[in-house]
Design an enzyme around this catalytic site. Structure first.
Site, short mmCIF file in Angstrom:
data_model
loop_
_atom_site.label_atom_id
_atom_site.label_comp_id
_atom_site.label_asym_id
_atom_site.label_seq_id
_atom_site.Cartn_x
_atom_site.Cartn_y
_atom_site.Cartn_z
N ASN A 9 1.01 -1.10 -0.01
CA ASN A 9 -0.13 0.00 0.11
C ASN A 9 0.95 1.25 0.03
OD1 ASN A 9 -1.83 2.05 0.61
ND2 ASN A 9 -2.25 1.48 2.61
N LYS A 11 0.19 4.30 -0.28
CA LYS A 11 -0.67 5.40 0.29
C LYS A 11 -0.38 6.76 -0.65
CE LYS A 11 -0.10 3.04 4.95
NZ LYS A 11 -0.08 3.43 6.12
N HIS A 94 -9.26 1.13 5.35
CA HIS A 94 -8.12 1.39 6.01
C HIS A 94 -8.13 2.39 7.23
CE1 HIS A 94 -3.66 2.73 6.65
NE2 HIS A 94 -3.64 1.71 6.00
N GLU A 96 -6.51 4.65 8.19
CA GLU A 96 -6.17 6.05 7.69
C GLU A 96 -7.67 6.82 7.19
OE1 GLU A 96 -2.88 5.55 5.63
OE2 GLU A 96 -1.89 5.05 7.45
N GLU A 166 -4.91 -4.65 10.90
CA GLU A 166 -3.81 -3.74 10.94
C GLU A 166 -4.05 -2.85 12.34
OE1 GLU A 166 -1.97 -2.51 6.74
OE2 GLU A 166 -3.75 -1.18 7.47
N GLY A 172 3.07 2.42 10.78
CA GLY A 172 4.10 3.63 10.60
C GLY A 172 4.74 4.20 11.74
N SER A 212 3.86 -1.85 10.34
CA SER A 212 5.48 -1.98 10.47
C SER A 212 6.10 -3.37 10.04
CB SER A 212 5.75 -1.36 11.94
OG SER A 212 5.37 -0.29 12.26
P1 13P Z 1 3.49 0.58 7.54
O1 13P Z 1 3.92 -0.79 7.07
O2 13P Z 1 4.10 1.77 7.04
O3 13P Z 1 3.46 0.48 9.02
O4 13P Z 1 1.93 0.90 7.16
C1 13P Z 1 1.06 -0.41 7.32
C2 13P Z 1 -0.34 -0.11 6.39
O5 13P Z 1 -0.96 0.91 6.83
C3 13P Z 1 -0.49 -0.64 5.23
O6 13P Z 1 -1.70 -0.62 4.93
#
Ligand code: 13P
Length: 249
Positions: A9, A11, A94, A96, A166, A172, A212
């Protein structure tokens, strides 16, 4: 045997030229052919990447969609449009999007329905916040997200869904759920599905871990019996890491 999946992803990272360079690098070096590899770039890159990936086994995902096929929804993109440029998967719900765009499991369930209606596969995300985990509400939070987002589906529809767990506190942050914590929640999700749809259906659904994940911790996570791969943020923006993750099973 459940499908093993590594989905990157991106983003809101990398412009088209930067993205093309990364795709060229990934294709040159080559992903593990025994794993389903998926790349989810921004909308603007999808059509170009479809051409670049046409002779590879890497599939494309979008990061969101609207639940209607067309209409007066300024700024939105429909599943029908995404399908027309070769998208096969769509990440939905997601954390976010739940946090910054006020999406909730019910509104996401309408998107899930529309994605399936067009024959694409949703990657349905769920996850608890740190406060929810500290308050001991993590299982209930995930149960509700799974039920409200997916349980409107019949068995044949559900079987075409991928779930991504997640934990918000691990996204992140460099903080990964331990393999034990991740396995415990994946087993809980599978059990929640089994209670409603039966063991056979539950055992056929791929459940990805995200938060992560990097080559240094993926082996341990992917070795867990209910973890079928990863939804990867930061580490998917580097060709060597992404490829290493496809080789981490
Ligand atoms: P990270 O791997 O950067 O922690 O992000 C995970 C994520 O949100 C994938 O959708």
């Amino acid at each position: 045997m459940r499908e093993k999946i590594v989905a990157g992803n991106w983003k809101m990272n990398l412009d088209l030229n930067e993205g093309k360079e990364l795709i060229i690098d990934i294709v040159d070096k080559g992903v593990n052919a025994n794993v389903t590899s998926i790349i989810s770039p921004p909308f603007t890159h999808l059509q170009t990447f479809k051409t670049m990936l046409s002779h590879t086994n890497i599939a494309l995902a979008a990061q969101n969609c609207h639940q209607q096929d067309e209409g007066a929804f300024t700024g939105e993109v429909s599943v029908k449009m995404l399908k027309s440029v070769g998208v096969q998967y769509i990440i939905l719900g997601h954390s976010e999007r739940r946090e910054y765009f006020q999406e909730d499991s019910l509104s996401i369930s309408f998107k899930v329905n529309n994605v399936l209606k067009h024959g694409l596969k949703p990657i349905y995300c769920c996850g608890e916040t740190l406060a929810q985990r500290q308050d001991g509400e993590h299982f209930e939070t995930i149960r509700l997200q799974i039920e409200q987002g997916l349980f409107q589906l019949n068995e044949l529809e559900l079987i075409n869904c991928i779930i991504a767990y997640e934990p918000v506190w691990a996204i992140g942050t460099g903080e990964t759920a331990s393999p034990e914590q991740a396995q415990e929640m994946h087993a809980f999700i599978r059990n929640t599905i089994a209670n409603r749809y039966g063991e056979i259906t539950a055992n056929n659904i791929s459940i990805l871990y995200g938060g992560s994940v990097k080559p240094s911790n993926a082996n341990e996570l992917f070795a867990c019996s209910d973890i079928d791969g990863g939804l990867i943020g930061g580490a998917s923006l580097d060709a060597d890491s992404f490829i290493a993750l496809t080789n981490s099973f």
